[in-house]
Each structure stands twice: as C-alpha cells, then as structure tokens.
Design an enzyme around this catalytic site. Structure first.
Site, mmCIF file in Angstrom:
data_model
loop_
_atom_site.group_PDB
_atom_site.id
_atom_site.type_symbol
_atom_site.label_atom_id
_atom_site.label_comp_id
_atom_site.label_asym_id
_atom_site.label_seq_id
_atom_site.Cartn_x
_atom_site.Cartn_y
_atom_site.Cartn_z
ATOM 1 N N HIS A 1 14.458 -15.111 11.591
ATOM 2 C CA HIS A 1 13.963 -15.025 12.998
ATOM 3 C C HIS A 1 12.432 -15.300 13.328
ATOM 4 O O HIS A 1 12.156 -15.734 14.393
ATOM 5 C CB HIS A 1 14.523 -13.606 13.539
ATOM 6 N N THR B 1 1.897 3.242 2.474
ATOM 7 C CA THR B 1 3.254 3.067 3.579
ATOM 8 C C THR B 1 3.347 1.574 3.860
ATOM 9 O O THR B 1 4.414 1.438 4.436
ATOM 10 C CB THR B 1 2.520 3.696 4.796
ATOM 11 N N CYS C 1 0.803 -1.222 0.108
ATOM 12 C CA CYS C 1 -0.336 -0.172 0.155
ATOM 13 C C CYS C 1 0.958 1.132 -0.076
ATOM 14 O O CYS C 1 2.051 1.221 -0.280
ATOM 15 C CB CYS C 1 -1.092 0.099 1.221
HETATM 16 C C1 RB5 Z 1 -4.106 5.183 0.912
HETATM 17 O O1 RB5 Z 1 -4.357 6.716 0.613
HETATM 18 C C2 RB5 Z 1 -3.302 5.132 2.072
HETATM 19 O O2 RB5 Z 1 -3.670 5.375 3.263
HETATM 20 C C3 RB5 Z 1 -2.927 3.507 2.043
HETATM 21 O O3 RB5 Z 1 -2.289 3.116 0.656
HETATM 22 C C4 RB5 Z 1 -1.984 3.071 3.259
HETATM 23 O O4 RB5 Z 1 -0.739 3.809 3.316
HETATM 24 C C5 RB5 Z 1 -2.276 2.968 4.538
HETATM 25 O O5 RB5 Z 1 -1.728 2.392 5.216
#
Ligand code: RB5
Length: 143
Positions: free
Chosen positions: A97, A66, A64
């Site tokens: 681990h 992040t 995603c």
């Molecule tokens: C989407 O905008 C973003 O919130 C998602 O990709 C992610 O980073 C969430 O943890």
C-alpha cells in the site's frame, strides 16, 4: 544493496539482521552504530535514509529500542517512507500500500525471531502498483 543502521538499543538486533541477510547472499551496508555504547538515534536513522534517498541503497532497515525515534528521524528525509512494523501483516501491507522504502524495528519490543520474519516479508513483498495507492503516495510526496 540494503542499508542498515541502529542506535545502541538496536545494536544486537541489527547484528542479527545483518547475519541473516548475508546468509541469504544479500549485500548489506552497515551505517553503524558499531557497539552498545550510548549514541543518538537520529544520526543513524538519517544516514540510512540519505543512502536510500540517493539510490545508493534500494531499501533501508533501522533499529532502536522502540523503533519510534529512529523511524521519525528517517521520515524527515524527503522521499523516505519508513514504516515502524512489529507484525507480519503490517510488513506485507506497508509494501503493497505505501511502497515503503525503509523498515523500522524496536529491539525492546519484539524478539529476533519475529523481527527476522518481518524483515523477510518486507524485502520480498512488491508494491501493488494500484493507482489508488500510488495517488496517496504522490500526495505525501507533494508536501
Ligand atoms: C535509547 O535509550 C532509546 O530512547 C532509543 O533506542 C529509542 O527507543 C528511541 O525512540
């Protein structure tokens, strides 16, 4: 077979990872999403996690923006140990681990070059099989 999934924030990196793995002859099952339209990451994280849980896929990769949201979602599925990794040392260590069965990446955090190296290390590093590490994994699974 490797399961892979992403939300819209991870879509482009997911496509690069699929091409990279398929070039190496690795069979990949793509659980979506399939374009850059906004979607909700839990659906995709959990779809891959359930395929790993059932044994349909030996490992899973989720992406995603992040890597955080989709890894949290995957880790809610029993038996899943999804590691959010943005460096090569951790990619190796989490297999040795934690015997992690899923990898999460943040497409807005690292570039594709490093991401593909992390994927390669994650998929090629075996669990250490050391008793102290297995005991700790057992403690996680007991809950
Ligand atoms: C989407 O905008 C973003 O919130 C998602 O990709 C992610 O980073 C969430 O943890």
């Amino acid at each position: 077979m490797i399961g892979i999934g992403s939300d819209h924030g991870g879509f482009l990196l997911k496509q690069e990872i699929i091409a990279h793995l398929e070039n190496k002859g690795i069979v990949v099952k793509d659980f979506g999403c399939y374009n850059q339209e906004a979607v909700d990451y839990p659906e995709y994280g959990q779809a891959v996690a359930k395929a790993v849980q059932s044994g349909e896929c030996e490992s899973g990769i989720v992406v995603c923006g992040t890597g955080i949201g989709i890894s949290i979602a995957a880790n809610k599925v029993k038996g899943i140990r999804c590691a959010l990794v943005h460096d090569c040392f951790s990619a190796k260590a989490t297999k040795e681990h934690n015997n992690s069965n899923m990898l999460a990446l943040g497409a807005r955090v690292i570039g594709p070059g490093l991401a593909l190296e992390i994927v390669d290390i994650f998929l090629s590093t075996p669990f250490s099989n050391e008793e102290r590490h297995q005991n700790r994994i057992n403690q996680i699974e007991e809950n």
